[in-house]
Write an enzyme that holds these catalytic residues in place. Structure first.
Site, PDB file in Angstrom:
ATOM      1  CG  ASP A  55      -1.977  -1.069   1.192  1.00 40.23           C
ATOM      2  OD1 ASP A  55      -2.446  -1.402   0.087  1.00 40.23           O
ATOM      3  OD2 ASP A  55      -2.353  -1.565   2.264  1.00 40.23           O
TER       4      ASP A  55
ATOM      5  CG  ASP B 113      -6.477  -1.751  -1.520  1.00 38.15           C
ATOM      6  OD1 ASP B 113      -6.662  -2.975  -1.670  1.00 38.15           O
ATOM      7  OD2 ASP B 113      -5.577  -1.279  -0.800  1.00 38.15           O
TER       8      ASP B 113
END
Length: 166
Positions: A118, A136
């Site tokens: 991330d 995501d």
């Protein structure tokens, strides 16, 4: 119908490629857990998430990796089936393609490195949204489109409702 399915799968593959490229650049460019301010509300920060959304189960002993991989692979197979069956429904197929791309993008990370990369960090007033990535974002947009598709009237539904009320 196969060519429509192919289009949606190609779109998902393109998004997976963009996700993996963005993660590769993030790993090469960012120091682990070191925020790089881009705007007053947005940072780039490299983090590895061994959990699911919002770091759910990230502090578990490691068993969650296999669970999340299995869930993603089963969901991906189901989505491909649905894409083959409903490739003519553009909004539904677009939504499925986005969710598929996100699932595959994140499962690649889990298989190769054991955690999801991330790097996007939005914040305001001292509160940070959990860091996330392109995959995501694709899942979130796809889920929103699935909800929109489910709630909007379908063609002919309006006419059917009128004829039934008579």
């Amino acid at each position: 119908m196969a060519s429509k399915t192919g289009f949606w799968l190609a779109l998902a593959a393109l998004i997976v490629a963009a996700d993996q490229l963005a993660k590769y650049v993030a790993v090469l460019s960012l120091g682990l857990n070191k925020a790089v301010a881009v705007t007053p509300f947005f940072n780039l920060v490299l983090v590895y998430n061994s959990g699911a959304a919002f770091s759910f189960l990230s502090d578990a002993a490691g068993w969650q990796r296999a669970l999340f991989i299995a869930i993603a692979l089963i969901a991906s197979a189901w989505i491909v089936y649905l894409l083959r069956k409903y490739s003519h429904q553009r909004l539904f197929a677009l939504a499925l393609s986005l969710v598929l791309a996100g699932a595959v993008g994140n499962v690649i990370d889990r298989i190769l490195i054991g955690a999801v990369i991330d790097f996007l960090d939005f914040h305001a007033l001292g509160y940070h949204w959990p860091a996330f990535n392109v995959a995501d974002s694709a899942i979130t947009c796809g889920a929103a489109l699935l909800i929109w598709d489910a709630l909007r009237p379908k063609r002919g539904e309006h006419l059917d409702a009128k004829s039934q009320s008579r």
